[in-house]
Design an enzyme around this catalytic site. Sequence first.
Site, short mmCIF file in Angstrom:
data_model
loop_
_atom_site.label_atom_id
_atom_site.label_comp_id
_atom_site.label_asym_id
_atom_site.label_seq_id
_atom_site.Cartn_x
_atom_site.Cartn_y
_atom_site.Cartn_z
N LYS C 12 0.51 -1.11 -0.10
CA LYS C 12 -0.01 -0.09 0.16
C LYS C 12 0.81 1.36 -0.14
CE LYS C 12 -4.17 -0.06 0.50
NZ LYS C 12 -5.46 -1.14 0.15
N THR C 57 -3.10 -5.81 1.10
CA THR C 57 -1.87 -4.20 0.80
C THR C 57 -3.45 -3.53 1.68
OG1 THR C 57 -3.10 -3.46 -0.51
CG2 THR C 57 -1.47 -4.21 -1.82
N ASP C 58 -4.45 -3.68 2.10
CA ASP C 58 -4.88 -3.65 2.98
C ASP C 58 -4.60 -3.59 4.08
OD1 ASP C 58 -7.61 -2.22 3.17
OD2 ASP C 58 -7.75 -4.03 5.00
N PHE C 166 29.93 30.68 -15.39
CA PHE C 166 30.02 29.63 -16.24
C PHE C 166 30.66 30.18 -17.92
CE2 PHE C 166 27.44 26.52 -19.79
CZ PHE C 166 28.73 25.83 -18.96
N ARG C 183 26.19 35.21 -12.48
CA ARG C 183 25.70 34.40 -13.36
C ARG C 183 24.32 34.60 -10.96
NH1 ARG C 183 24.83 29.06 -16.05
NH2 ARG C 183 26.20 27.85 -13.64
N GLN C 231 27.88 21.31 -11.43
CA GLN C 231 28.73 20.40 -11.40
C GLN C 231 29.46 20.67 -10.45
OE1 GLN C 231 27.91 21.23 -14.83
NE2 GLN C 231 27.56 19.53 -15.75
N ASN C 257 18.79 23.08 -12.43
CA ASN C 257 19.26 24.43 -12.91
C ASN C 257 17.79 25.49 -13.27
OD1 ASN C 257 21.12 26.66 -13.56
ND2 ASN C 257 22.40 25.72 -14.33
N HIS C 259 16.96 28.33 -14.50
CA HIS C 259 17.67 29.60 -15.46
C HIS C 259 16.94 30.70 -15.12
CE1 HIS C 259 19.63 26.23 -17.36
NE2 HIS C 259 18.96 25.84 -17.98
#
Lengths: 307, 307, 307, 307
Positions: C12, C57-58, C166, C183, C231, C257, C259
């Site tokens: 569940k 599952t119950d 970058f 940036r 990275q 990322n 932006h």
Amino acid sequence: MPTILGQNQYGKAENRVVKITRDGATHHIKDLNVSVALSGDMDEVHYSGSNANVLPTDTTKNTVYAFAKEYGIESAEQFGIHLARHFVTSQEPIHRARIRIEEYAWERIETSDANSRLIGADEVKHSFVRKGQETRLTQITYDGDKWEVVSGLKDLVVMNSTNSEFWGYVKDRYTTLKEAHDRILATQVSGRWRFNWSDDEQKMPNWEKSYEQTRQHMLQAFAETYSLSLQQTLYQMGARIINYRSEIDEVRFALPNKHHFLVDLEPFGLKNDNEVYFAADRPYGLIEATILRDGCEARIPVDLTNL
Amino acid sequence: MPTILGQNQYGKAENRVVKITRDGATHHIKDLNVSVALSGDMDEVHYSGSNANVLPTDTTKNTVYAFAKEYGIESAEQFGIHLARHFVTSQEPIHRARIRIEEYAWERIETSDANSRLIGADEVKHSFVRKGQETRLTQITYDGDKWEVVSGLKDLVVMNSTNSEFWGYVKDRYTTLKEAHDRILATQVSGRWRFNWSDDEQKMPNWEKSYEQTRQHMLQAFAETYSLSLQQTLYQMGARIINYRSEIDEVRFALPNKHHFLVDLEPFGLKNDNEVYFAADRPYGLIEATILRDGCEARIPVDLTNL
Amino acid sequence: MPTILGQNQYGKAENRVVKITRDGATHHIKDLNVSVALSGDMDEVHYSGSNANVLPTDTTKNTVYAFAKEYGIESAEQFGIHLARHFVTSQEPIHRARIRIEEYAWERIETSDANSRLIGADEVKHSFVRKGQETRLTQITYDGDKWEVVSGLKDLVVMNSTNSEFWGYVKDRYTTLKEAHDRILATQVSGRWRFNWSDDEQKMPNWEKSYEQTRQHMLQAFAETYSLSLQQTLYQMGARIINYRSEIDEVRFALPNKHHFLVDLEPFGLKNDNEVYFAADRPYGLIEATILRDGCEARIPVDLTNL
Amino acid sequence: MPTILGQNQYGKAENRVVKITRDGATHHIKDLNVSVALSGDMDEVHYSGSNANVLPTDTTKNTVYAFAKEYGIESAEQFGIHLARHFVTSQEPIHRARIRIEEYAWERIETSDANSRLIGADEVKHSFVRKGQETRLTQITYDGDKWEVVSGLKDLVVMNSTNSEFWGYVKDRYTTLKEAHDRILATQVSGRWRFNWSDDEQKMPNWEKSYEQTRQHMLQAFAETYSLSLQQTLYQMGARIINYRSEIDEVRFALPNKHHFLVDLEPFGLKNDNEVYFAADRPYGLIEATILRDGCEARIPVDLTNL
């Protein structure tokens, strides 16, 4: 006391009810999401917490499920009418009921093709797949005397890949947009239409047929309009409905302009001849308007199409 | 240095590209969401921040749009193969490319009915409405030598309103569930299937036809299986695909059991003869399994069907 | 039979359990979303639909709620360990249990300020407001012998408004990106970390303290790293955790990322001195990597951080 | 012509603007989502597609970014006032502007603890983490003469783990709910409050301080009210604001009753002494009301708190 209570309402929202009707081996399905909002003599529960006039939201939920059995679900509109009438007429403190319903469409899974026949399967009449992207909507309001029914849909995504232009607009200091003479026009339709049925004495529309026809007129108007602006397309969609569906007096749309920007491929030595587009998420233009049958009153609230 | 770099990858995710192909007045549309993930000699960008081996993610985005023009989009699979081959063969530091693509289906808006003919509309061949709820998926992986193609879909909602039972299960101290001999079985299918095409020397499958047929087999197996457990239905859905589609060696499904509970109407003096259900959101059973062609290796990761 | 069953699991999912502990008038809250996945001798339920080995599952849902009472919820990890041990040791056909838990944080509503004292309110110790955006996560796996605990978080949004560059990247035919020397760097952290605790003989970590410290190290590494690439920032975040938290051997991040593009204000006669940004939704760079304690094995799957 | 145009508006929605202000090494951030809706002499664009009166939505987007530079973003309200005034006063066909803004809060990442000092890090003043769950909202409307400012928030989740009862309600044929004398009361607040500032001659409120104080009063009223119904709590939350914040004349809330059901543990031989709850998703009670300063007019639309 310096503060007073204004408009108020309460109820159970988003009751998910699925009704299966068995016609021999053939099953039919209605799949709804029902929200109840009740108003009336409810000052005390706000001021003192006395629940003496309060039918619990849990009871409104139970009523939804019980009515699915007692009345069946012929259409979302008819089901909402049963519920609204019940709350207003059975509970003295409740003066007004508003029922909002979302309906999810299903279609049958086809199992009668050659392939399944080869493996000996009988035709299956109880298997379904959720259909389409849009959600059908209705809102029923009843005050014990008059009815207001506003139906519609949301999340119906449509696109014309040509026959759309945009030029001749106002230019101010902040305008950089280039005029377009062949662009993609795409939108995610949210529409609502108000019926002129308002009284138990009137003949009720055929809600199912009305929805199918209204949706089709709207789609065809979108497809067939050569568009100089999304506003023009919107108006045509509404006018087509008013012109063809006498049971409807008012239509409102909120149409986000789902921008598809032509990608600049020149830096890569390629020409983009209206072929490759970037589908943007945000921001988007948002065009909203009401279209009315001449002489009729506008009653659909501005933001109903944004819910 | 006490820490080292393990598996890593990078690229631009969710590039939304729409490609319109004009065949005279008739337009065709491909609507994709493309995500690129590249791996290779990337230690330095992690350790020192040197980008000397890094093709910018912005460039991978540009490549998606440029390739839509240069190669067209015959199928999501074919488009992904073009992209993966390009990144691995054109950039020495890149040793492996994985392209994931979502595809959104559209169908034409019908405008040629009697009604539109009456108003003089020509048949419109550039107007579309988004179709269906499911999203078609593919994942292409290329290491410069071998290909792995795993396609599939998600968000396909299906229901059998009968022919499902659940009984004979283990009962422990915490078991209260009652056995069911006629229940609704509904699920939102997330499936992936791996093709045995892995080499440029092999004949490539017809990706479009394969998808249509695989989807249909899967739906029919769902519809035609008298179910004693969702696991059994899942296995039948996978086995049907393996049996009928020789290009596929492995299938994995994640099937949430979308519970529809029979509402107890007895407190209201009503009998619920498998008619009125409450559609629950959470919790839900979640059944996951891989089905393999005998002798083949399992390569679809456990959680791929949960992405 | 040409098809065989591969990896499979069931249980569940998304059991929403809230545990209130009363310490006099002071209440404490634990708010979890628990998903159970069990594996073992489950061939028959797939092949024939026999549920003889299947704990419903119950029942797994009931067990979650019963254990919240029987064991309390000291931490998500400790709670998951109780559950996993129970399923594997109490049910012979079950050989492996995987418990995934999301935890939602709450903080107290402050009521002891001057204002509330003026109106005579006592301090309230049972009122809470949901805290933070991120969701804490853990995954406990037990095979009857060894434990694997992978904890982490998702949806933690962070931004450096400077100290990010970058440049110096590969340029090919499709590269148009301009180098950036100042940036915004923003991401929505999805991270997972694997503990080296794997055996009942070992001393268990202090799960609550470990989470708080690990989150803080990760945030500080993000803030304090002058970044030449996302990275590099990712690696520093992982390495900081490995270096400071001896209980953790492996970390994996998926960092979109997010932006923030500098808006070109020159058409309006304005200079944008790194002040006004457009926050884009899609596409986004996606940077993923594993950082390991030297000598340790990588065991966190590639896509776990994308769930 | 049988159809006419009713209320209409257009503009660019969801412009995501992030403004960084540098005060030496210390950065400040404002993160907004701005939606523009303009109305006026717009019949022709609907009827004929003539854009002669239409300032493009693209221009309204550009204006948002340019104004972030030209005026800065002191508060969401002040920024919206600049924008609304500009559109109405600079474009003759535009008679009314409505600016809706969502604001996302950020807080600084703490880096000055002992740990980071040990590793030699200076205090970092440009690193942020997204704060809180709620979104701050404002809506500015200007018709060239009068202003209407409605601010508020959504998605603020709160809970009282005791001091809530529900009994003494109406019981009809469909009522099964048991009375509760100690229950969890939890809701996800959507609130809007209307300022009495409406004229450039009046002194403008301190928007930032007003928001902080209003939010605090609302939270404290939630915490300090011993609740006999969610309606009573709602009213107290609104009345507290009206009583303490003289700049506000009207408040509206939509409060979903996020049900936490006590789990029945008796089948497992356990007693649940208000300890273990199941947090349900749907359906939920939905309580909505307006609270007014006595003598003031109600102007917040019914569904504004549901957007």
